[in-house]
Design a protein around this motif. Structure first.
Motif, PDB file in Angstrom:
ATOM      1  N   HIS A 177       7.606  66.229  98.225  1.00 38.34           N
ATOM      2  CA  HIS A 177       8.798  66.048  97.232  1.00 38.34           C
ATOM      3  C   HIS A 177       9.417  66.929  96.171  1.00 38.34           C
ATOM      4  O   HIS A 177       9.745  67.151  95.071  1.00 38.34           O
ATOM      5  CB  HIS A 177       8.753  64.697  96.107  1.00 38.34           C
ATOM      6  N   MET A 178       9.351  68.256  96.879  1.00 39.21           N
ATOM      7  CA  MET A 178      10.349  69.539  96.160  1.00 39.21           C
ATOM      8  C   MET A 178      11.606  69.408  96.050  1.00 39.21           C
ATOM      9  O   MET A 178      12.335  69.042  96.397  1.00 39.21           O
ATOM     10  CB  MET A 178       9.759  70.133  97.063  1.00 39.21           C
ATOM     11  N   ARG A 179      11.502  69.560  94.426  1.00 38.81           N
ATOM     12  CA  ARG A 179      12.842  69.645  93.848  1.00 38.81           C
ATOM     13  C   ARG A 179      13.887  70.165  94.265  1.00 38.81           C
ATOM     14  O   ARG A 179      13.684  72.015  94.850  1.00 38.81           O
ATOM     15  CB  ARG A 179      13.020  69.342  92.389  1.00 38.81           C
ATOM     16  N   PHE A 222       6.779  76.146  92.409  1.00 40.16           N
ATOM     17  CA  PHE A 222       6.431  74.868  92.554  1.00 40.16           C
ATOM     18  C   PHE A 222       5.968  73.780  91.240  1.00 40.16           C
ATOM     19  O   PHE A 222       5.050  72.991  91.289  1.00 40.16           O
ATOM     20  CB  PHE A 222       4.283  74.818  92.318  1.00 40.16           C
ATOM     21  N   ALA A 223       6.369  74.560  89.828  1.00 39.84           N
ATOM     22  CA  ALA A 223       6.443  74.118  88.502  1.00 39.84           C
ATOM     23  C   ALA A 223       7.470  72.783  88.825  1.00 39.84           C
ATOM     24  O   ALA A 223       7.730  72.335  87.693  1.00 39.84           O
ATOM     25  CB  ALA A 223       6.589  74.894  87.320  1.00 39.84           C
ATOM     26  N   GLY A 224       8.967  72.641  89.657  1.00 44.86           N
ATOM     27  CA  GLY A 224      10.176  72.334  89.744  1.00 44.86           C
ATOM     28  C   GLY A 224       9.625  70.582  90.012  1.00 44.86           C
ATOM     29  O   GLY A 224       9.020  70.436  90.355  1.00 44.86           O
ATOM     30  N   ARG A 280      26.172  68.448  90.874  1.00 48.22           N
ATOM     31  CA  ARG A 280      24.882  69.023  90.479  1.00 48.22           C
ATOM     32  C   ARG A 280      24.222  68.073  90.553  1.00 48.22           C
ATOM     33  O   ARG A 280      23.508  66.838  90.451  1.00 48.22           O
ATOM     34  CB  ARG A 280      24.511  69.683  89.544  1.00 48.22           C
ATOM     35  N   LEU A 281      23.978  67.774  92.069  1.00 52.90           N
ATOM     36  CA  LEU A 281      22.825  67.027  92.461  1.00 52.90           C
ATOM     37  C   LEU A 281      21.594  67.441  93.029  1.00 52.90           C
ATOM     38  O   LEU A 281      21.226  68.720  93.328  1.00 52.90           O
ATOM     39  CB  LEU A 281      23.847  66.078  93.727  1.00 52.90           C
ATOM     40  N   THR A 282      20.149  66.504  92.622  1.00 50.51           N
ATOM     41  CA  THR A 282      18.778  67.780  92.606  1.00 50.51           C
ATOM     42  C   THR A 282      18.342  65.844  93.859  1.00 50.51           C
ATOM     43  O   THR A 282      18.558  65.048  93.683  1.00 50.51           O
ATOM     44  CB  THR A 282      18.176  67.226  91.083  1.00 50.51           C
ATOM     45  N   ILE A 283      17.584  66.713  94.716  1.00 51.97           N
ATOM     46  CA  ILE A 283      17.114  65.603  95.285  1.00 51.97           C
ATOM     47  C   ILE A 283      15.548  65.843  95.845  1.00 51.97           C
ATOM     48  O   ILE A 283      15.357  67.245  95.080  1.00 51.97           O
ATOM     49  CB  ILE A 283      17.668  65.170  96.691  1.00 51.97           C
ATOM     50  N   THR A 284      15.357  65.243  96.497  1.00 57.28           N
ATOM     51  CA  THR A 284      13.585  65.564  96.594  1.00 57.28           C
ATOM     52  C   THR A 284      12.894  65.129  97.926  1.00 57.28           C
ATOM     53  O   THR A 284      11.498  65.005  98.170  1.00 57.28           O
ATOM     54  CB  THR A 284      12.236  64.852  95.259  1.00 57.28           C
ATOM     55  N   GLU A 285      13.921  64.996  98.667  1.00 57.66           N
ATOM     56  CA  GLU A 285      13.656  65.291  99.990  1.00 57.66           C
ATOM     57  C   GLU A 285      14.050  66.361 100.707  1.00 57.66           C
ATOM     58  O   GLU A 285      15.422  66.567 100.345  1.00 57.66           O
ATOM     59  CB  GLU A 285      13.636  63.718 100.611  1.00 57.66           C
ATOM     60  N   GLY A 286      14.426  66.408 102.292  1.00 57.07           N
ATOM     61  CA  GLY A 286      15.341  66.943 102.806  1.00 57.07           C
ATOM     62  C   GLY A 286      15.884  66.090 104.213  1.00 57.07           C
ATOM     63  O   GLY A 286      15.675  66.589 105.109  1.00 57.07           O
ATOM     64  N   ALA A 317      19.223  76.238  93.420  1.00 52.60           N
ATOM     65  CA  ALA A 317      17.245  75.791  93.096  1.00 52.60           C
ATOM     66  C   ALA A 317      16.482  75.452  93.573  1.00 52.60           C
ATOM     67  O   ALA A 317      16.882  73.909  94.657  1.00 52.60           O
ATOM     68  CB  ALA A 317      17.114  75.160  91.491  1.00 52.60           C
ATOM     69  N   VAL A 318      15.477  75.689  93.785  1.00 54.21           N
ATOM     70  CA  VAL A 318      14.134  75.195  94.765  1.00 54.21           C
ATOM     71  C   VAL A 318      12.832  75.209  93.892  1.00 54.21           C
ATOM     72  O   VAL A 318      12.451  76.457  93.472  1.00 54.21           O
ATOM     73  CB  VAL A 318      13.798  76.017  96.164  1.00 54.21           C
ATOM     74  N   GLY A 319      12.444  73.976  93.667  1.00 53.43           N
ATOM     75  CA  GLY A 319      11.170  73.580  92.800  1.00 53.43           C
ATOM     76  C   GLY A 319      11.628  74.107  91.647  1.00 53.43           C
ATOM     77  O   GLY A 319      13.329  73.668  90.438  1.00 53.43           O
TER      78      GLY A 319
END
Length: 233
Positions: free
Chosen positions: A127-129, A231-233, A176-182, A205-207
């Motif tokens: 679930h990487m942001r 990995f902190a994101g 601005r859109l933040t997703i956790t899948e690809g 941004a990634v994470g």
């Protein structure tokens, strides 16, 4: 690992070509002393034609991908590897993109020769942001944020709803859109499902890692602090 193999794996040439570089005295230590193929010397102390050796295996880099480039080695047009030193395409293990950005999407792209790390980042379980900024063809209607956050949104041709996503309105036609899948072309398809069209799209941004002022087309290697941010994101 013998120096010939080490340098060859970094893409500087075949083992025969690298052996020739030793014979020509092109490979030295940090003090300018000529090295020989059987010398024992640390990676950071090796110079080729006076330049520091490229980072060793385990390289992770960030690239600010411009539009017009594809994340492929087979595309006949411009590819992201054209933005890197040519030898990077010849490294072993291979340097791969961590996921993909389509030709018309710009922004933050990670690349690595660490296969385990690559899969750790792109795994659906991670679930990487990922954060994108989009310029739209039409004004936002006002109900997109609730729809994207619902966890019930379905994309055409799919039978699994999207995970909740966060929309921030930056302007009448900017978001601005933040997703956790690809999923395939996910951001473009999400806006298309609302009746809108993405005119320009960039990943910022990634994470927890952003572009940090990196110019379009530029790249840099990541250090442990950068990876902690991913990995902190």
């Amino acid at each position: 690992m013998r120096l010939v193999r080490l340098i060859g794996n970094l893409g500087y040439g075949s083992r025969k070509e690298v052996a020739g570089m030793f014979r020509e005295g092109r490979i030295t230590d940090a003090a300018g002393e000529v090295l020989y193929a059987d010398d024992k010397v640390g990676h950071d102390d090796i110079l080729i034609d006076g330049e520091s050796l490229d980072p060793p295996a385990g390289l992770v880099l960030m690239l600010n991908k411009p539009t017009g480039y594809t994340c492929s080695t087979r595309d006949p047009g411009r590819i992201v590897y054209d933005l890197l030193p040519p030898r990077f395409k010849l490294r072993s293990p291979v340097l791969s993109t961590v996921g993909r950005l389509d030709r018309e999407t710009s922004g933050l792209l990670l690349m690595t020769d660490d296969g385990a790390l690559l899969h750790r980042i792109i795994s659906p379980k991670a679930h990487m942001r990922k954060v994108y900024e989009a310029m739209l063809a039409e004004d936002l209607k006002g109900d997109e944020a609730a729809l994207f956050a619902s966890g019930a949104m379905m994309l055409e041709g799919e039978d699994t709803p999207l995970l909740p996503a966060v929309l921030e309105v930056l302007g009448p036609r900017q978001a601005r859109l933040t997703i956790t899948e690809g999923r395939y072309h996910q951001v473009r398809r999400m806006f298309a499902a609302t009746g809108n069209h993405v005119d320009a799209l960039g990943r910022v941004a990634v994470g927890g890692l952003g572009l940090d002022g990196l110019a379009p087309g530029a790249w840099r290697a990541l250090d442990p602090g950068d990876m902690a941010r991913v990995f902190a994101g």
